[in-house]
Design an enzyme around this catalytic site. Sequence first.
Site, short mmCIF file in Angstrom:
data_model
loop_
_atom_site.label_atom_id
_atom_site.label_comp_id
_atom_site.label_asym_id
_atom_site.label_seq_id
_atom_site.Cartn_x
_atom_site.Cartn_y
_atom_site.Cartn_z
N LYS A 74 -3.07 0.25 1.06
CA LYS A 74 -1.92 -0.47 0.55
C LYS A 74 -0.63 0.14 1.08
CE LYS A 74 -0.29 0.51 -3.46
NZ LYS A 74 0.21 1.33 -4.56
N HIS B 88 -3.99 -2.33 -8.87
CA HIS B 88 -4.88 -1.59 -9.78
C HIS B 88 -5.08 -2.27 -11.14
CE1 HIS B 88 -4.24 1.23 -6.67
NE2 HIS B 88 -3.17 1.82 -7.16
N GLU C 151 1.92 7.37 -16.14
CA GLU C 151 2.04 8.56 -15.30
C GLU C 151 3.19 9.42 -15.78
OE1 GLU C 151 1.00 7.91 -10.94
OE2 GLU C 151 2.11 6.10 -11.43
N HIS D 274 -7.98 2.07 -4.61
CA HIS D 274 -8.77 3.25 -4.96
C HIS D 274 -9.22 3.25 -6.41
CE1 HIS D 274 -4.94 4.88 -6.45
NE2 HIS D 274 -5.63 5.80 -7.07
N LYS E 159 -13.16 4.60 -8.70
CA LYS E 159 -13.25 5.58 -9.80
C LYS E 159 -14.56 5.36 -10.56
CE LYS E 159 -8.24 5.97 -10.49
NZ LYS E 159 -7.79 7.33 -10.31
N ASP F 126 3.73 -2.03 -7.19
CA ASP F 126 3.03 -0.79 -6.84
C ASP F 126 1.73 -0.63 -7.63
OD1 ASP F 126 2.81 1.83 -5.59
OD2 ASP F 126 3.35 2.69 -7.53
N LYS G 168 6.23 5.25 -14.65
CA LYS G 168 6.39 6.63 -14.16
C LYS G 168 7.18 7.41 -15.21
CE LYS G 168 5.26 5.94 -9.62
NZ LYS G 168 3.94 6.45 -9.21
C1 BG6 Z 1 -0.94 4.44 -6.13
C2 BG6 Z 1 0.51 4.18 -6.41
O1 BG6 Z 1 -1.57 3.30 -5.63
O2 BG6 Z 1 -1.58 4.86 -7.34
C3 BG6 Z 1 1.17 5.41 -6.98
O3 BG6 Z 1 1.15 3.79 -5.21
C4 BG6 Z 1 0.43 5.92 -8.18
O4 BG6 Z 1 2.54 5.16 -7.30
C5 BG6 Z 1 -1.06 6.05 -7.88
O5 BG6 Z 1 0.97 7.18 -8.53
C6 BG6 Z 1 -1.84 6.36 -9.15
O6 BG6 Z 1 -3.16 6.69 -8.83
P1 BG6 Z 1 -4.03 7.58 -9.82
O7 BG6 Z 1 -5.39 7.58 -9.21
O8 BG6 Z 1 -3.39 8.92 -9.88
O9 BG6 Z 1 -3.97 6.89 -11.16
#
Ligand code: BG6
Length: 487
Positions: free
Chosen positions: A145, A237, A213, A175, A179, A232, A336
Amino acid sequence: MNKTLYKTNLVIFGGDGDLSYRKIFPAIYHRVKENQLSKETNIIVVSKNTSDVNSFFEELKKHLSIHISDIDESVLNQIKKMLYYLSIDLTDVEGYDSLKQVLSKNKMEQDVFYYSTPSTLFGIISKFLSENGMINKMSKVVLEKPLGSDLESFEQLNEEVRTYFKEKQIYRIDHYLGKETVQNLMVLRFANQIFELAWNAQNIDNVQITASESLGVGNRKGYYDKFGALKDMVQNHLLQLLCLVAMEPPSKLNADNVRDEKLKVLKALRPMDKDTVGKSTVKGQYTRGEIEDEHVQSYQEDIDTFDSTTETFVALRTYVDNWRWAGVPFYLRTGKRMKRRFSEIVINFKRVPHNVFPSGNKIDRNKLIIRLQPEEKIELVQMMKIPGPGGYRYKPSSLELDYSSSFDKRFPDAYERLLMDIIRGNQTLFMREDEVRDSWKWINSITKSWEETEQDLELYKAGTWGPGDEVLLPKHKWYQSKKDEES
Ligand code: BG6
């Protein structure tokens, strides 16, 4: 032949970038250690930087030791034997000659081209690979991405890659799908009759999906300020998680069956418009605050500006307009610099229809909580009698399955699973083009409505849970575990 050991040339464009050091190479390390990569694998790092394989390897060792404790020297040596380092200007067709030579000297069963570069380069790399005769029917391409920043830019980028690769050769990474707990969601749903019986609007009151986050934007200022939380995190996700919760059982767990079912969910998502967006979405941006007793800057300070209108938090309520989910709100939230880092899915069941107990005390809803991180666990909240005489007193209590204590194994990172799926040719956990297209269509309905209504950006203090609950959840509350609440 052992299918796990496909002989592969793995070409990583942008192979000395952040993602490669943080995710791709640690995944390679662990899979080499587990003997899942053929010893004949070649890893060809392609970079715009001028360096050589020895200096790259030294740098790689430093990075791996940050992410892996007790590094095994013999695994490192195996990786070293697999490595090539090529310095190439990706925008110059002539530059690809050195890559061509390496690939033709080392013919393998398949060549995997991993684009760990800005997506603006995807088209040109594909074109030059093709012009140099390096794409054949066994080639695969892996895309990271962002896949566009809206529907139009996605279509353009997709077209550029699709001109040279068939859909069956393309692996679009999200990703979250790699998980362990996300994959367990499929097992939970489709290998347990009790959940499937209750998995519908008759029994479920609402679904909440959170990815919170505590980190800020880090060193990705330019990218993040252009995208914001909706594009994002939600476009990919969170929508993928929603699809896995809401989809119908596929007849078999193969790539197209699963992706067909997810696509139906995306098509059933209720689009937003200027009349609904204000009541159905909240966007926010963090100001200065405290996280775990540390003072943190505002978003504007983090990105060295004072007039950014990018959202660092978004929460929304949506509906999957189909028979199974009619009228069930799906709440999504991500941000965030929130109080804590955690991602989870909460299935909130309906209340029992009638309270038979003499005290008439409130009976809480059953909840199924699927915690993706930082701990991986599943929790079923149910009502229990408080022991002792004195009538029926009851309280919610949890049946917990904590993955890490239940399975005596290291938890593989998402990239390990995804890497092996690419090599083995299993596309189930990768997004098909029509899925990405439909998720962008739905996201566009929000961004367009935000523009039309000039929806306010609400400020929230870093280290809190973000703004706007009153608007979004007049009837419900976000589920918040006690542990997450404790500061
Ligand atoms: C990414 C985003 O795809 O996923 C980031 O671009 C984000 O901004 C991240 O921090 C979060 O991934 P994870 O696996 O830490 O939840």
